[in-house]
Design a protein around this motif. Sequence first.
Motif, PDB file in Angstrom:
ATOM      1  N   THR A  82      76.864  47.862  25.571  1.00 46.92           N
ATOM      2  CA  THR A  82      77.853  48.916  25.373  1.00 46.92           C
ATOM      3  C   THR A  82      79.032  48.391  24.569  1.00 46.92           C
ATOM      4  N   ALA A  83      79.548  49.235  23.685  1.00 43.04           N
ATOM      5  CA  ALA A  83      80.771  48.904  22.950  1.00 43.04           C
ATOM      6  C   ALA A  83      81.939  49.724  23.474  1.00 43.04           C
ATOM      7  N   ASP A  84      81.688  50.465  24.553  1.00 46.27           N
ATOM      8  CA  ASP A  84      82.704  51.356  25.107  1.00 46.27           C
ATOM      9  C   ASP A  84      83.459  50.637  26.211  1.00 46.27           C
ATOM     10  N   MET A  85      84.629  50.073  25.873  1.00 46.06           N
ATOM     11  CA  MET A  85      85.399  49.347  26.871  1.00 46.06           C
ATOM     12  C   MET A  85      85.940  50.272  27.952  1.00 46.06           C
ATOM     13  N   MET A  86      86.015  51.574  27.638  1.00 44.52           N
ATOM     14  CA  MET A  86      86.518  52.512  28.626  1.00 44.52           C
ATOM     15  C   MET A  86      85.515  52.749  29.747  1.00 44.52           C
ATOM     16  N   SER A  87      84.299  52.198  29.609  1.00 44.35           N
ATOM     17  CA  SER A  87      83.323  52.322  30.694  1.00 44.35           C
ATOM     18  C   SER A  87      83.579  51.278  31.778  1.00 44.35           C
ATOM     19  N   SER A  88      84.491  50.359  31.528  1.00 39.97           N
ATOM     20  CA  SER A  88      84.850  49.349  32.515  1.00 39.97           C
ATOM     21  C   SER A  88      86.052  49.815  33.333  1.00 39.97           C
ATOM     22  N   PRO A  89      86.097  49.502  34.612  1.00 37.11           N
ATOM     23  CA  PRO A  89      87.255  49.887  35.432  1.00 37.11           C
ATOM     24  C   PRO A  89      88.560  49.306  34.929  1.00 37.11           C
ATOM     25  N   THR A  90      88.495  48.146  34.269  1.00 38.48           N
ATOM     26  CA  THR A  90      89.708  47.512  33.761  1.00 38.48           C
ATOM     27  C   THR A  90      89.965  47.842  32.295  1.00 38.48           C
ATOM     28  N   GLY A  91      89.021  48.533  31.649  1.00 45.53           N
ATOM     29  CA  GLY A  91      89.152  48.799  30.224  1.00 45.53           C
ATOM     30  C   GLY A  91      88.871  47.569  29.381  1.00 45.53           C
ATOM     31  N   LYS A  92      88.225  46.553  29.984  1.00 47.55           N
ATOM     32  CA  LYS A  92      87.920  45.313  29.282  1.00 47.55           C
ATOM     33  C   LYS A  92      86.475  44.923  29.521  1.00 47.55           C
ATOM     34  N   VAL A  93      85.969  44.058  28.645  1.00 52.94           N
ATOM     35  CA  VAL A  93      84.637  43.492  28.827  1.00 52.94           C
ATOM     36  C   VAL A  93      84.779  41.978  28.927  1.00 52.94           C
ATOM     37  N   PRO A  94      83.796  41.326  29.618  1.00 46.24           N
ATOM     38  CA  PRO A  94      82.577  41.891  30.181  1.00 46.24           C
ATOM     39  C   PRO A  94      82.784  42.389  31.603  1.00 46.24           C
ATOM     40  N   PHE A  95      81.768  43.085  32.116  1.00 44.26           N
ATOM     41  CA  PHE A  95      81.690  43.355  33.537  1.00 44.26           C
ATOM     42  C   PHE A  95      80.221  43.277  33.940  1.00 44.26           C
ATOM     43  N   LEU A  96      79.987  43.054  35.221  1.00 42.80           N
ATOM     44  CA  LEU A  96      78.640  42.773  35.717  1.00 42.80           C
ATOM     45  C   LEU A  96      78.244  43.791  36.778  1.00 42.80           C
ATOM     46  N   LEU A  97      77.003  44.264  36.699  1.00 44.55           N
ATOM     47  CA  LEU A  97      76.427  45.139  37.714  1.00 44.55           C
ATOM     48  C   LEU A  97      75.328  44.369  38.419  1.00 44.55           C
ATOM     49  N   HIS A  98      75.402  44.321  39.762  1.00 42.00           N
ATOM     50  CA  HIS A  98      74.411  43.531  40.498  1.00 42.00           C
ATOM     51  C   HIS A  98      74.418  43.898  41.978  1.00 42.00           C
ATOM     52  N   ARG A  99      73.256  44.285  42.495  1.00 46.36           N
ATOM     53  CA  ARG A  99      73.079  44.555  43.925  1.00 46.36           C
ATOM     54  C   ARG A  99      74.140  45.488  44.494  1.00 46.36           C
ATOM     55  N   GLY A 100      74.431  46.540  43.749  1.00 47.81           N
ATOM     56  CA  GLY A 100      75.418  47.503  44.214  1.00 47.81           C
ATOM     57  C   GLY A 100      76.852  47.067  44.041  1.00 47.81           C
ATOM     58  N   GLN A 101      77.062  45.958  43.357  1.00 49.14           N
ATOM     59  CA  GLN A 101      78.410  45.465  43.125  1.00 49.14           C
ATOM     60  C   GLN A 101      78.782  45.632  41.656  1.00 49.14           C
ATOM     61  N   LEU A 102      80.075  45.862  41.399  1.00 52.31           N
ATOM     62  CA  LEU A 102      80.605  45.901  40.051  1.00 52.31           C
ATOM     63  C   LEU A 102      81.720  44.870  39.985  1.00 52.31           C
ATOM     64  N   ILE A 103      81.528  43.847  39.143  1.00 48.75           N
ATOM     65  CA  ILE A 103      82.486  42.756  39.071  1.00 48.75           C
ATOM     66  C   ILE A 103      83.072  42.680  37.675  1.00 48.75           C
ATOM     67  N   CYS A 104      84.396  42.641  37.579  1.00 53.80           N
ATOM     68  CA  CYS A 104      85.090  42.554  36.299  1.00 53.80           C
ATOM     69  C   CYS A 104      85.780  41.196  36.181  1.00 53.80           C
ATOM     70  N   ASP A 105      86.133  40.833  34.936  1.00 52.59           N
ATOM     71  CA  ASP A 105      86.807  39.590  34.602  1.00 52.59           C
ATOM     72  C   ASP A 105      85.803  38.447  34.598  1.00 52.59           C
ATOM     73  N   SER A 106      85.775  37.711  33.481  1.00 54.55           N
ATOM     74  CA  SER A 106      84.767  36.666  33.297  1.00 54.55           C
ATOM     75  C   SER A 106      84.833  35.592  34.382  1.00 54.55           C
ATOM     76  N   SER A 107      86.034  35.173  34.760  1.00 53.33           N
ATOM     77  CA  SER A 107      86.157  34.145  35.795  1.00 53.33           C
ATOM     78  C   SER A 107      85.686  34.651  37.151  1.00 53.33           C
ATOM     79  N   GLU A 108      86.017  35.904  37.459  1.00 58.30           N
ATOM     80  CA  GLU A 108      85.569  36.492  38.725  1.00 58.30           C
ATOM     81  C   GLU A 108      84.051  36.653  38.744  1.00 58.30           C
ATOM     82  N   ILE A 109      83.483  37.009  37.604  1.00 57.09           N
ATOM     83  CA  ILE A 109      82.026  37.151  37.515  1.00 57.09           C
ATOM     84  C   ILE A 109      81.347  35.813  37.795  1.00 57.09           C
ATOM     85  N   ILE A 110      81.856  34.747  37.184  1.00 49.87           N
ATOM     86  CA  ILE A 110      81.252  33.426  37.378  1.00 49.87           C
ATOM     87  C   ILE A 110      81.405  32.966  38.823  1.00 49.87           C
TER      88      ILE A 110
END
Length: 292
Positions: A82-110
Amino acid sequence: MNLPSWTQILAGLGTLSVLYILYKLYNHVFPKNPCVFTREKAKTAYKQEVPVLCGVVFMSPFVIKVQTYLRMAGIEYKEHKTADMMSSPTGKVPFLLHRGQLICDSSEIIEYLKIEYPSKTLEGDKELEGKKHMVTMIQRLLEDHFYWLLVFLLWATKEGANWVTKKYFSEVPALIRPFLVPYIINDLRNTCVAVGVGRYTDEVREKKWREDCIALNEVLGDKPFMLTHQNPSSADVLAYSFLSSLLSNQEVKTFDKLINFLKKSTPQLVAYHDRIHATYFDKKVESVVVPI
Protein backbone atom coordinates in the motif's frame (compact mmCIF):
# COMPACT_ATOMS: atom_id res chain seq x y z
CA MET A 1 -43.70 36.54 -8.56
CA ASN A 2 -40.83 36.04 -11.00
CA LEU A 3 -39.64 32.45 -11.25
CA PRO A 4 -35.90 31.77 -11.78
CA SER A 5 -34.91 31.05 -15.34
CA TRP A 6 -33.39 27.72 -16.42
CA THR A 7 -30.01 29.47 -16.69
CA GLN A 8 -30.21 30.56 -13.06
CA ILE A 9 -31.31 27.10 -11.96
CA LEU A 10 -28.43 25.42 -13.80
CA ALA A 11 -25.97 27.97 -12.40
CA GLY A 12 -27.23 27.25 -8.89
CA LEU A 13 -26.92 23.49 -9.39
CA GLY A 14 -23.42 23.99 -10.77
CA THR A 15 -22.41 26.01 -7.71
CA LEU A 16 -23.79 23.33 -5.38
CA SER A 17 -21.91 20.64 -7.30
CA VAL A 18 -18.63 22.55 -7.00
CA LEU A 19 -19.17 23.08 -3.27
CA TYR A 20 -19.92 19.37 -2.81
CA ILE A 21 -16.76 18.35 -4.69
CA LEU A 22 -14.67 20.74 -2.58
CA TYR A 23 -16.27 19.35 0.59
CA LYS A 24 -15.46 15.75 -0.41
CA LEU A 25 -11.96 16.81 -1.40
CA TYR A 26 -11.39 18.49 1.95
CA ASN A 27 -12.52 15.38 3.81
CA HIS A 28 -10.18 13.27 1.72
CA VAL A 29 -7.13 15.43 2.39
CA PHE A 30 -8.05 16.18 6.03
CA PRO A 31 -10.13 13.19 7.12
CA LYS A 32 -11.65 13.23 10.58
CA ASN A 33 -10.81 9.55 10.99
CA PRO A 34 -8.07 8.74 8.49
CA CYS A 35 -7.39 5.25 9.79
CA VAL A 36 -8.54 2.43 7.51
CA PHE A 37 -6.88 -0.35 9.48
CA THR A 38 -7.97 -0.17 13.11
CA ARG A 39 -6.99 -2.32 16.06
CA GLU A 40 -10.62 -3.37 16.45
CA LYS A 41 -10.78 -4.42 12.81
CA ALA A 42 -7.51 -6.31 13.18
CA LYS A 43 -8.95 -8.35 16.05
CA THR A 44 -11.75 -9.68 13.89
CA ALA A 45 -10.44 -9.61 10.32
CA TYR A 46 -6.65 -9.96 10.27
CA LYS A 47 -5.79 -13.18 12.07
CA GLN A 48 -3.03 -14.46 9.79
CA GLU A 49 -0.34 -16.63 11.34
CA VAL A 50 2.09 -15.19 8.81
CA PRO A 51 2.86 -11.51 9.52
CA VAL A 52 1.81 -9.02 6.84
CA LEU A 53 4.07 -5.97 6.52
CA CYS A 54 2.23 -2.96 5.11
CA GLY A 55 3.68 0.12 3.42
CA VAL A 56 6.54 -1.48 1.50
CA VAL A 57 6.03 0.73 -1.56
CA PHE A 58 8.08 3.45 0.08
CA MET A 59 11.87 3.76 0.18
CA SER A 60 11.64 4.74 3.84
CA PRO A 61 14.55 3.37 5.90
CA PHE A 62 12.00 2.46 8.58
CA VAL A 63 10.20 0.13 6.16
CA ILE A 64 13.53 -1.38 5.07
CA LYS A 65 14.47 -1.73 8.74
CA VAL A 66 11.56 -4.10 9.45
CA GLN A 67 12.12 -5.98 6.19
CA THR A 68 15.77 -6.46 7.14
CA TYR A 69 14.95 -7.75 10.62
CA LEU A 70 12.39 -10.22 9.27
CA ARG A 71 14.87 -11.54 6.72
CA MET A 72 17.86 -11.70 9.07
CA ALA A 73 15.74 -13.46 11.69
CA GLY A 74 14.37 -15.91 9.12
CA ILE A 75 10.73 -15.06 9.87
CA GLU A 76 8.34 -15.83 7.02
CA TYR A 77 6.19 -12.84 6.13
CA LYS A 78 4.10 -11.30 3.36
CA GLU A 79 3.92 -7.75 2.05
CA HIS A 80 0.95 -5.49 1.39
CA LYS A 81 2.22 -2.88 -1.04
CA THR A 82 0.00 0.00 0.00
CA ALA A 83 1.09 3.56 -0.72
CA ASP A 84 -1.78 4.96 1.33
CA MET A 85 -0.28 6.17 4.60
CA MET A 86 -3.74 7.18 5.75
CA SER A 87 -4.55 3.47 6.09
CA SER A 88 -2.27 3.40 9.13
CA PRO A 89 -3.57 4.47 12.56
CA THR A 90 -0.57 6.78 12.91
CA GLY A 91 -0.60 8.01 9.31
CA LYS A 92 2.88 6.50 8.89
CA VAL A 93 4.46 3.36 7.50
CA PRO A 94 5.31 0.62 8.13
CA PHE A 95 2.71 -1.19 10.17
CA LEU A 96 2.25 -4.90 10.78
CA LEU A 97 -0.84 -7.12 10.82
CA HIS A 98 -0.47 -10.40 12.69
CA ARG A 99 -2.72 -12.74 14.71
CA GLY A 100 -5.37 -10.11 15.23
CA GLN A 101 -2.84 -7.48 16.23
CA LEU A 102 -2.00 -4.20 14.51
CA ILE A 103 1.44 -2.86 15.39
CA CYS A 104 2.80 0.52 14.29
CA ASP A 105 6.30 2.05 14.44
CA SER A 106 9.31 0.10 13.19
CA SER A 107 10.93 -0.26 16.62
CA GLU A 108 7.68 -1.43 18.20
CA ILE A 109 7.17 -3.92 15.38
CA ILE A 110 10.64 -5.41 15.91
CA GLU A 111 10.11 -5.63 19.69
CA TYR A 112 6.80 -7.39 19.04
CA LEU A 113 8.49 -9.87 16.68
CA LYS A 114 11.18 -10.61 19.27
CA ILE A 115 8.46 -11.55 21.77
CA GLU A 116 6.36 -13.54 19.29
CA TYR A 117 9.36 -15.37 17.81
CA PRO A 118 11.84 -15.84 20.70
CA SER A 119 13.62 -18.67 18.89
CA LYS A 120 14.35 -16.30 15.97
CA THR A 121 16.42 -13.83 17.98
CA LEU A 122 19.36 -12.55 15.94
CA GLU A 123 22.49 -14.50 16.80
CA GLY A 124 24.50 -11.29 16.70
CA ASP A 125 22.35 -9.77 19.48
CA LYS A 126 23.46 -12.59 21.76
CA GLU A 127 27.04 -11.43 21.22
CA LEU A 128 26.32 -7.83 22.24
CA GLU A 129 26.76 -8.25 25.98
CA GLY A 130 28.24 -4.98 27.15
CA LYS A 131 27.72 -3.32 23.76
CA LYS A 132 23.97 -2.71 23.66
CA HIS A 133 24.54 0.97 24.36
CA MET A 134 26.33 1.10 21.00
CA VAL A 135 23.15 -0.04 19.24
CA THR A 136 21.28 2.84 20.88
CA MET A 137 23.95 5.31 19.79
CA ILE A 138 23.83 4.06 16.19
CA GLN A 139 20.03 4.27 16.26
CA ARG A 140 20.10 7.87 17.50
CA LEU A 141 22.72 8.85 14.90
CA LEU A 142 20.72 7.39 12.02
CA GLU A 143 17.09 7.86 13.03
CA ASP A 144 17.28 11.20 14.85
CA HIS A 145 19.95 12.96 12.79
CA PHE A 146 20.95 11.38 9.49
CA TYR A 147 17.31 10.63 8.63
CA TRP A 148 16.33 14.31 8.63
CA LEU A 149 19.21 15.17 6.32
CA LEU A 150 17.83 12.58 3.89
CA VAL A 151 14.28 13.92 4.29
CA PHE A 152 15.50 17.39 3.40
CA LEU A 153 17.28 16.17 0.25
CA LEU A 154 14.21 14.23 -0.84
CA TRP A 155 11.32 16.50 0.11
CA ALA A 156 12.60 20.02 0.71
CA THR A 157 14.47 20.41 -2.59
CA LYS A 158 12.61 21.12 -5.81
CA GLU A 159 14.27 18.29 -7.74
CA GLY A 160 13.69 15.80 -4.93
CA ALA A 161 10.04 16.79 -4.50
CA ASN A 162 9.45 16.41 -8.25
CA TRP A 163 10.92 12.90 -8.15
CA VAL A 164 8.79 11.93 -5.14
CA THR A 165 5.65 13.25 -6.82
CA LYS A 166 6.21 11.16 -9.95
CA LYS A 167 7.32 8.08 -8.00
CA TYR A 168 4.69 7.86 -5.29
CA PHE A 169 1.78 10.11 -6.19
CA SER A 170 1.18 9.31 -9.85
CA GLU A 171 -1.80 7.13 -8.91
CA VAL A 172 -3.47 9.82 -6.83
CA PRO A 173 -6.56 11.09 -8.69
CA ALA A 174 -5.68 14.11 -10.82
CA LEU A 175 -8.38 16.23 -9.17
CA ILE A 176 -6.92 15.66 -5.70
CA ARG A 177 -3.21 15.64 -6.55
CA PRO A 178 -2.75 19.47 -6.79
CA PHE A 179 -4.12 19.81 -3.25
CA LEU A 180 -2.81 16.67 -1.53
CA VAL A 181 0.79 16.54 -2.78
CA PRO A 182 1.75 20.17 -1.94
CA TYR A 183 0.15 19.72 1.48
CA ILE A 184 2.32 16.67 2.25
CA ILE A 185 5.50 18.23 0.84
CA ASN A 186 4.99 21.54 2.67
CA ASP A 187 4.26 19.68 5.90
CA LEU A 188 7.57 17.81 5.63
CA ARG A 189 9.45 20.99 4.71
CA ASN A 190 8.01 22.72 7.77
CA THR A 191 9.02 19.73 9.89
CA CYS A 192 12.59 20.02 8.57
CA VAL A 193 12.63 23.63 9.73
CA ALA A 194 11.15 22.65 13.09
CA VAL A 195 13.83 20.00 13.76
CA GLY A 196 16.55 22.41 12.64
CA VAL A 197 17.92 20.81 9.49
CA GLY A 198 15.87 23.15 7.29
CA ARG A 199 17.57 26.17 8.87
CA TYR A 200 21.09 25.21 7.80
CA THR A 201 22.89 26.22 4.65
CA ASP A 202 23.62 23.55 2.04
CA GLU A 203 27.27 23.62 3.12
CA VAL A 204 26.40 22.91 6.77
CA ARG A 205 24.01 20.11 5.83
CA GLU A 206 26.70 18.51 3.66
CA LYS A 207 29.24 18.76 6.48
CA LYS A 208 26.83 17.02 8.82
CA TRP A 209 26.00 14.07 6.56
CA ARG A 210 29.70 13.63 5.78
CA GLU A 211 30.42 13.42 9.51
CA ASP A 212 27.60 10.90 10.01
CA CYS A 213 28.90 8.65 7.21
CA ILE A 214 32.46 8.80 8.53
CA ALA A 215 31.30 7.98 12.07
CA LEU A 216 29.34 4.93 10.85
CA ASN A 217 32.31 3.83 8.77
CA GLU A 218 34.62 4.03 11.79
CA VAL A 219 32.22 1.89 13.82
CA LEU A 220 32.32 -0.75 11.08
CA GLY A 221 36.09 -0.68 10.64
CA ASP A 222 37.36 -3.90 9.07
CA LYS A 223 34.69 -6.11 10.68
CA PRO A 224 32.09 -7.97 8.56
CA PHE A 225 29.30 -6.52 10.73
CA MET A 226 28.83 -3.30 12.67
CA LEU A 227 29.52 -4.58 16.18
CA THR A 228 30.11 -8.31 15.74
CA HIS A 229 32.41 -10.66 13.87
CA GLN A 230 30.27 -13.76 13.31
CA ASN A 231 26.60 -12.82 12.88
CA PRO A 232 24.53 -9.69 12.17
CA SER A 233 22.90 -7.86 15.07
CA SER A 234 20.30 -5.13 15.55
CA ALA A 235 23.02 -2.61 14.72
CA ASP A 236 23.23 -4.10 11.21
CA VAL A 237 19.46 -3.91 10.82
CA LEU A 238 19.74 -0.17 11.42
CA ALA A 239 22.86 0.49 9.35
CA TYR A 240 21.74 -1.51 6.33
CA SER A 241 18.28 0.07 6.24
CA PHE A 242 19.67 3.60 5.93
CA LEU A 243 22.41 2.68 3.49
CA SER A 244 19.88 0.81 1.35
CA SER A 245 17.48 3.76 1.27
CA LEU A 246 20.32 5.61 -0.47
CA LEU A 247 22.21 3.03 -2.52
CA SER A 248 19.06 1.29 -3.81
CA ASN A 249 17.64 4.59 -5.08
CA GLN A 250 20.50 6.08 -7.06
CA GLU A 251 18.10 7.59 -9.59
CA VAL A 252 17.30 10.28 -7.00
CA LYS A 253 19.55 13.09 -8.27
CA THR A 254 19.56 14.98 -4.98
CA PHE A 255 21.35 11.97 -3.44
CA ASP A 256 24.18 12.09 -6.01
CA LYS A 257 26.71 14.00 -3.93
CA LEU A 258 26.07 11.89 -0.83
CA ILE A 259 26.28 8.59 -2.73
CA ASN A 260 29.48 9.66 -4.49
CA PHE A 261 30.96 10.53 -1.10
CA LEU A 262 30.04 7.08 0.23
CA LYS A 263 31.67 5.36 -2.74
CA LYS A 264 34.88 7.42 -2.67
CA SER A 265 35.43 8.06 1.04
CA THR A 266 33.74 5.11 2.75
CA PRO A 267 33.92 2.17 0.31
CA GLN A 268 33.78 -0.23 3.27
CA LEU A 269 30.19 0.88 3.91
CA VAL A 270 29.22 0.33 0.28
CA ALA A 271 30.80 -3.16 0.27
CA TYR A 272 29.09 -3.88 3.60
CA HIS A 273 25.71 -2.88 2.14
CA ASP A 274 26.23 -4.96 -0.99
CA ARG A 275 27.24 -8.01 1.05
CA ILE A 276 24.16 -7.87 3.29
CA HIS A 277 21.88 -7.23 0.32
CA ALA A 278 23.24 -10.27 -1.54
CA THR A 279 22.89 -12.46 1.56
CA TYR A 280 19.41 -11.55 2.77
CA PHE A 281 17.54 -9.93 -0.11
CA ASP A 282 17.96 -12.54 -2.84
CA LYS A 283 14.55 -14.09 -2.13
CA LYS A 284 11.29 -12.47 -3.24
CA VAL A 285 8.51 -12.11 -0.69
CA GLU A 286 4.89 -12.88 -1.57
CA SER A 287 2.73 -9.82 -2.10
CA VAL A 288 -0.84 -9.91 -0.84
CA VAL A 289 -3.77 -7.53 -0.96
CA VAL A 290 -5.28 -7.10 2.47
CA PRO A 291 -9.05 -6.47 2.14
CA ILE A 292 -10.16 -3.14 3.56
